[in-house]
Design a protein around this motif. Structure first.
Motif, PDB file in Angstrom:
ATOM      1  N   ALA A  95       0.821  -1.274  -0.139  1.00 41.73           N
ATOM      2  CA  ALA A  95      -0.048  -0.063   0.185  1.00 41.73           C
ATOM      3  C   ALA A  95       0.875   1.172   0.047  1.00 41.73           C
ATOM      4  CB  ALA A  95      -0.968   0.023   1.303  1.00 41.73           C
ATOM      5  N   PRO A  96       0.712   1.829  -0.983  1.00 43.44           N
ATOM      6  CA  PRO A  96       1.858   3.327  -1.238  1.00 43.44           C
ATOM      7  C   PRO A  96       1.081   4.111  -0.259  1.00 43.44           C
ATOM      8  CG  PRO A  96       0.619   2.919  -3.100  1.00 43.44           C
ATOM      9  CD  PRO A  96       0.213   1.797  -2.364  1.00 43.44           C
ATOM     10  N   TYR A 105      -3.371  -0.299   8.272  1.00 43.72           N
ATOM     11  CA  TYR A 105      -2.467  -0.305   9.215  1.00 43.72           C
ATOM     12  C   TYR A 105      -2.736  -0.929  10.380  1.00 43.72           C
ATOM     13  CZ  TYR A 105      -0.582   2.145  13.487  1.00 43.72           C
ATOM     14  OH  TYR A 105      -0.255   2.605  14.705  1.00 43.72           O
ATOM     15  N   GLU A 106      -4.063  -0.776  10.837  1.00 41.93           N
ATOM     16  CA  GLU A 106      -4.393  -1.745  12.029  1.00 41.93           C
ATOM     17  C   GLU A 106      -4.254  -3.417  12.054  1.00 41.93           C
ATOM     18  OE1 GLU A 106      -8.405  -0.393  13.248  1.00 41.93           O
ATOM     19  OE2 GLU A 106      -7.695   1.427  14.130  1.00 41.93           O
ATOM     20  N   LYS A 107      -4.539  -3.811  10.837  1.00 37.27           N
ATOM     21  CA  LYS A 107      -4.370  -5.237  10.509  1.00 37.27           C
ATOM     22  C   LYS A 107      -2.802  -5.636  10.706  1.00 37.27           C
ATOM     23  CE  LYS A 107      -5.211  -8.727   7.140  1.00 37.27           C
ATOM     24  NZ  LYS A 107      -5.577  -9.066   5.744  1.00 37.27           N
ATOM     25  N   THR A 108      -1.948  -4.835  10.177  1.00 34.38           N
ATOM     26  CA  THR A 108      -0.580  -5.165   9.843  1.00 34.38           C
ATOM     27  C   THR A 108       0.010  -5.079  11.273  1.00 34.38           C
ATOM     28  OG1 THR A 108      -0.606  -4.305   7.600  1.00 34.38           O
ATOM     29  CG2 THR A 108       1.520  -4.625   8.330  1.00 34.38           C
ATOM     30  N   PHE A 109      -0.235  -4.069  12.027  1.00 32.07           N
ATOM     31  CA  PHE A 109       0.350  -3.700  13.276  1.00 32.07           C
ATOM     32  C   PHE A 109      -0.228  -4.921  14.339  1.00 32.07           C
ATOM     33  CE2 PHE A 109       2.492  -0.113  11.821  1.00 32.07           C
ATOM     34  CZ  PHE A 109       3.649   0.012  12.911  1.00 32.07           C
ATOM     35  N   SER A 137      11.959 -10.781  11.817  1.00 31.03           N
ATOM     36  CA  SER A 137      11.920  -9.440  11.374  1.00 31.03           C
ATOM     37  C   SER A 137      11.990  -9.721   9.807  1.00 31.03           C
ATOM     38  CB  SER A 137      13.195  -8.818  11.841  1.00 31.03           C
ATOM     39  OG  SER A 137      13.028  -7.261  11.519  1.00 31.03           O
ATOM     40  N   SER A 138      12.732  -8.849   9.071  1.00 33.30           N
ATOM     41  CA  SER A 138      12.851  -8.564   7.655  1.00 33.30           C
ATOM     42  C   SER A 138      13.788  -7.855   7.434  1.00 33.30           C
ATOM     43  CB  SER A 138      11.541  -8.383   7.055  1.00 33.30           C
ATOM     44  OG  SER A 138      11.605  -7.957   5.883  1.00 33.30           O
ATOM     45  N   THR A 139      14.595  -7.805   6.135  1.00 32.61           N
ATOM     46  CA  THR A 139      15.452  -6.838   5.592  1.00 32.61           C
ATOM     47  C   THR A 139      15.003  -5.618   5.406  1.00 32.61           C
ATOM     48  OG1 THR A 139      14.784  -7.748   3.430  1.00 32.61           O
ATOM     49  CG2 THR A 139      17.128  -8.733   4.506  1.00 32.61           C
ATOM     50  N   THR A 140      13.650  -5.623   5.381  1.00 33.00           N
ATOM     51  CA  THR A 140      12.761  -4.375   5.328  1.00 33.00           C
ATOM     52  C   THR A 140      12.931  -3.211   6.445  1.00 33.00           C
ATOM     53  OG1 THR A 140      10.804  -5.178   5.977  1.00 33.00           O
ATOM     54  CG2 THR A 140      10.969  -5.223   3.625  1.00 33.00           C
ATOM     55  N   SER A 141      13.454  -3.949   7.566  1.00 29.93           N
ATOM     56  CA  SER A 141      13.906  -3.408   8.905  1.00 29.93           C
ATOM     57  C   SER A 141      14.853  -2.392   8.637  1.00 29.93           C
ATOM     58  CB  SER A 141      14.185  -4.098  10.052  1.00 29.93           C
ATOM     59  OG  SER A 141      15.556  -4.758   9.636  1.00 29.93           O
ATOM     60  N   ILE A 142      15.578  -2.447   7.802  1.00 26.81           N
ATOM     61  CA  ILE A 142      16.638  -1.230   7.358  1.00 26.81           C
ATOM     62  C   ILE A 142      16.789  -0.873   6.063  1.00 26.81           C
ATOM     63  CG2 ILE A 142      18.344  -2.455   9.176  1.00 26.81           C
ATOM     64  CD1 ILE A 142      20.023  -3.614   6.758  1.00 26.81           C
ATOM     65  N   PHE A 148       5.467  -0.296   0.916  1.00 33.36           N
ATOM     66  CA  PHE A 148       5.652  -1.360   1.907  1.00 33.36           C
ATOM     67  C   PHE A 148       6.047  -0.582   3.378  1.00 33.36           C
ATOM     68  CE2 PHE A 148       7.051  -5.890   2.357  1.00 33.36           C
ATOM     69  CZ  PHE A 148       5.693  -6.352   2.499  1.00 33.36           C
ATOM     70  N   SER A 149       5.717   0.611   3.372  1.00 34.42           N
ATOM     71  CA  SER A 149       6.103   1.105   4.448  1.00 34.42           C
ATOM     72  C   SER A 149       5.427   0.836   5.755  1.00 34.42           C
ATOM     73  CB  SER A 149       5.863   2.969   4.433  1.00 34.42           C
ATOM     74  OG  SER A 149       4.419   2.984   4.302  1.00 34.42           O
TER      75      SER A 149
END
Length: 250
Positions: A95-96, A105-109, A137-142, A148-149
């Motif tokens: 979701a851009p 937001y709520e579902k993902t968190f 975690s994921s490489t998206t952490s850094i 994918f924010s």
């Protein structure tokens, strides 16, 4: 088979497919008694059959605290303690910025942050002193990823849970580490990329960006999780272990 986890009790959330399923299989192969969770009973039954051996499936959504309680009730009915907890359940959608809904937001968190937090916190009475906790975690952490924010933010939170919880749990000598997979060939990833030829094309493109020249396999992530859970990693605590073919390092 080295039986490194002989008679150990292991909990793997999100264990019906992909990395969770591969990791549950690996723990059972090493002699552990494993509990897995999944939201769908049919997928849970199929995973239990595929894993074989000493595995128990407990249906539950780890974003729901009552389901987490039921998981640990099931463990406690058979065992006095937990030796390894792999808090792996999670997911996300693209979701851009500008198209992010409150529901997204709520579902993902709820799944990736709330679920992991209470999966670990509610395990504390059962976790053995000296136990190992591994968080996905994921490489998206850094690194940044377009559209994918929200998912990436949840995985950065997971990484920081590990940093802080090793301090909260130091008197019990419980190690907490995060494993951060890169692009890994799973059904969930295929779905995220649109399935079929579109998904294969996206994976081929991403493979060209990875120094190893390919995407990862769930079994490779599982091996990293088993290392972090084992006595071989007895002095490894609070780390983020990238299993990504080198992509996060360039």
């Amino acid at each position: 088979m080295a039986n490194k986890f002989q008679d150990k009790v292991v909990v793997v959330t999100g264990g019906t497919s992909g990395i969770g399923l591969a990791t549950a299989k690996a723990f059972v192969a090493e002699g552990a008694s494993v509990f897995i969770t999944g939201r769908r009973q049919d997928a849970l039954d199929a995973a239990v059959k595929a894993i074989g051996g000493r595995v128990t499936g407990v249906r539950g959504d780890m974003s729901q605290l009552g389901d987490i309680d039921r998981l640990y009730d099931a463990v406690q009915q058979r065992h006095a303690q937990i030796d390894v907890l792999f808090a792996n359940a999670g997911g996300g959608e693209m979701a851009p910025l500008g198209a992010i809904s409150e529901e997204h937001y709520e579902k993902t968190f709820a799944t990736n942050v709330k679920g992991v937090l209470f999966t670990v916190q509610k395990a504390l009475p059962l976790l053995k002193d000296g136990a190992s906790v591994i968080l996905t975690s994921s490489t998206t952490s850094i690194s940044g990823t377009p559209a994918f924010s929200v998912y990436s933010a949840t995985k950065a939170a997971i990484r920081n849970f590990a940093r802080n919880w090793i301090l909260d749990l130091k008197d019990r000598h419980i190690r907490v580490n995060a494993v951060s997979p890169g692009v890994t060939d799973t059904a969930g990833l295929n779905e995220l990329f649109g399935g079929g030829e579109q998904a294969e094309g996206t994976k081929d493109y991403l493979a060209s960006l990875i120094p190893a020249g390919r995407v990862g396999q769930p079994e490779e992530i599982a091996k990293a999780v088993l290392f972090l859970a084992s006595d071989d990693a007895s002095f490894v605590n609070g780390v983020e272990l990238f299993v990504d073919g080198g992509q996060a390092q360039i």
